[in-house]
Design an enzyme around this catalytic site. Sequence first.
Site, mmCIF file in Angstrom:
data_model
loop_
_atom_site.group_PDB
_atom_site.id
_atom_site.type_symbol
_atom_site.label_atom_id
_atom_site.label_comp_id
_atom_site.label_asym_id
_atom_site.label_seq_id
_atom_site.Cartn_x
_atom_site.Cartn_y
_atom_site.Cartn_z
ATOM 1 N N LYS A 281 -11.254 -3.931 -3.031
ATOM 2 C CA LYS A 281 -12.225 -2.849 -3.196
ATOM 3 C C LYS A 281 -11.587 -1.485 -3.374
ATOM 4 C CE LYS A 281 -13.770 -3.581 1.511
ATOM 5 N NZ LYS A 281 -12.592 -3.237 2.307
ATOM 6 N N LYS B 145 0.807 -1.228 0.000
ATOM 7 C CA LYS B 145 0.000 0.000 0.000
ATOM 8 C C LYS B 145 0.835 1.270 0.000
ATOM 9 C CE LYS B 145 -4.234 -2.000 1.167
ATOM 10 N NZ LYS B 145 -5.542 -1.853 0.683
ATOM 11 N N LYS C 123 -4.916 -9.538 -6.745
ATOM 12 C CA LYS C 123 -6.070 -9.790 -5.884
ATOM 13 C C LYS C 123 -7.220 -8.842 -6.221
ATOM 14 C CE LYS C 123 -7.005 -8.163 -1.735
ATOM 15 N NZ LYS C 123 -7.263 -7.817 -0.344
#
Length: 328
Positions: free
Chosen positions: A197, A111, A194
Amino acid sequence: MKRYLSAIKPTGRLTLGNYIGAIKQFVSLMNDGEMILFVADLHSLTLPIDPVELRNNSRNIVAYYLAAGLDPNKIRVFLQSEVHEHSELAIILQNYLYMGELARMTQFKDKTQKMNNEAIGLGIFTYPVLMAADIVLYDTDYVPVGEDQVQHVEITRDLVHRFNKRYGEILKMPRALIRQNGARIMSLSDPTKKMSKSDPKGDIFLDDDLKIINKKIMSAVTDLDTHVHYDEANKPGISNLMTIYSALTNKSITDIEEQFSGKMYGEFKKEVARVVTEEIAKLQARYQEIIQTGLVDKVLKEGKEYASEIAAKTLKRVQEAIGLYRYE
Ligand code: ATP
Ligand code: LTN
C-alpha cells in the site's frame, strides 16, 4: 483455546494483497479460536505520514475488517496506541534484541535502502521490538500474516527463547501462520515486486472504482506466451493472477490450469476481473453500511478494554520477572 493475533499498519489504502494475505485469513480462522486484531498505528509512524490520513486510515481498516465478515461479537479490535502496555513492554524488550539482527531485517533494509542515515528515524530500526511486544503481550499462539511478516515473527521467537532462558517460562512462544496460496500477492505492473500500500504501482485498492479494477487486471503485465500455466519464476504475471483467482474461488491451481487449457490470456483475465470485482463490490457495499453507523467506535472501545486487561497482566508478569520494583 488457541489465540490468534494480528494487525495491519494504517499507512495507506488497503490493497488486494492485504485482503487476501491477511484479512481473508482472519475471517477463515475466526471460529477456530480467539481472534484479537488491532490497527498498528504506532508502527505507521516509522515513516512520515500525514496526521489526517493516519486517522482516516485507522478507521477504514476497522470498517474493512468488519465488512470482510469479521464478526464484532466474536473478535476483538483495538488501536495499538490506546493500549499503552505495547509501548511500555517495547522499552523493556529492546534490551533483548541486538543491533546486528535488527539491521539484517529485510523490511528495514528495503524501506531504508535509498535513504540517508541522517534521515532514518530510530522507529523503523526498532520496528521488530514493538512488534514482538505486540505479540507476546497477549500470550499469542498464532500470528496470521502475509509472507513478508514471517521474519518479524521469527525474530519474536528468538527473543522469547532468549528471554525465557534467562528468566524462566514467562513469555509464550508464538508461531506465524501463512496461507498456502496467496501469502504474497504481487504488483500487477511489476509481478516481481510485492503489492504494497505504500508503493502503489500496480496495486488494486479495496476502495478502487470497479471499472478501474477491471482495467488494471485486463492490462496486468504478463509474458508473451499464451498458456495459462503456473510458473512463478518464468511466468510471474500470469502466476500472480492465478494465485489471486485461486484465493478468491478456492479452486486449486491444477483445476485452474485445466479450466483454461487451450484458452487465451484475455479470456482468463476477464474471468479474474469478474471474480475480483464481484468480491470487492460486496466488500464496498458492506463498508458503506458500516461506516455510516457508530459500529467502528463501539467495537474499538470494547476492544481496548478487553485488550488492556490482558496486556496489563502480561506486563506485570514481565516486570516482576526482571526485577522491576513494585509496591504492593
Ligand atoms: P506498507 O506498504 O506500508 O509496508 P503493506 O501493504 O505491506 O504496507 P502491511 O500493513 O505491512 O501492508 O501488512 C498488513 C498485512 O497484510 C500483513 O499481514 C502483510 O503480510 C499482509 N500483506 C501485505 N501485502 C501483501 C501482499 N502483497 N500479499 C499478501 N499479503 C500481504
Ligand atoms: N508489521 C505488521 C503489522 C503488525 C503486526 C503486529 C502483525 C504490527 N504488529 C503483530 C502481527 C502481529 C505488518 O503487517 N506490517
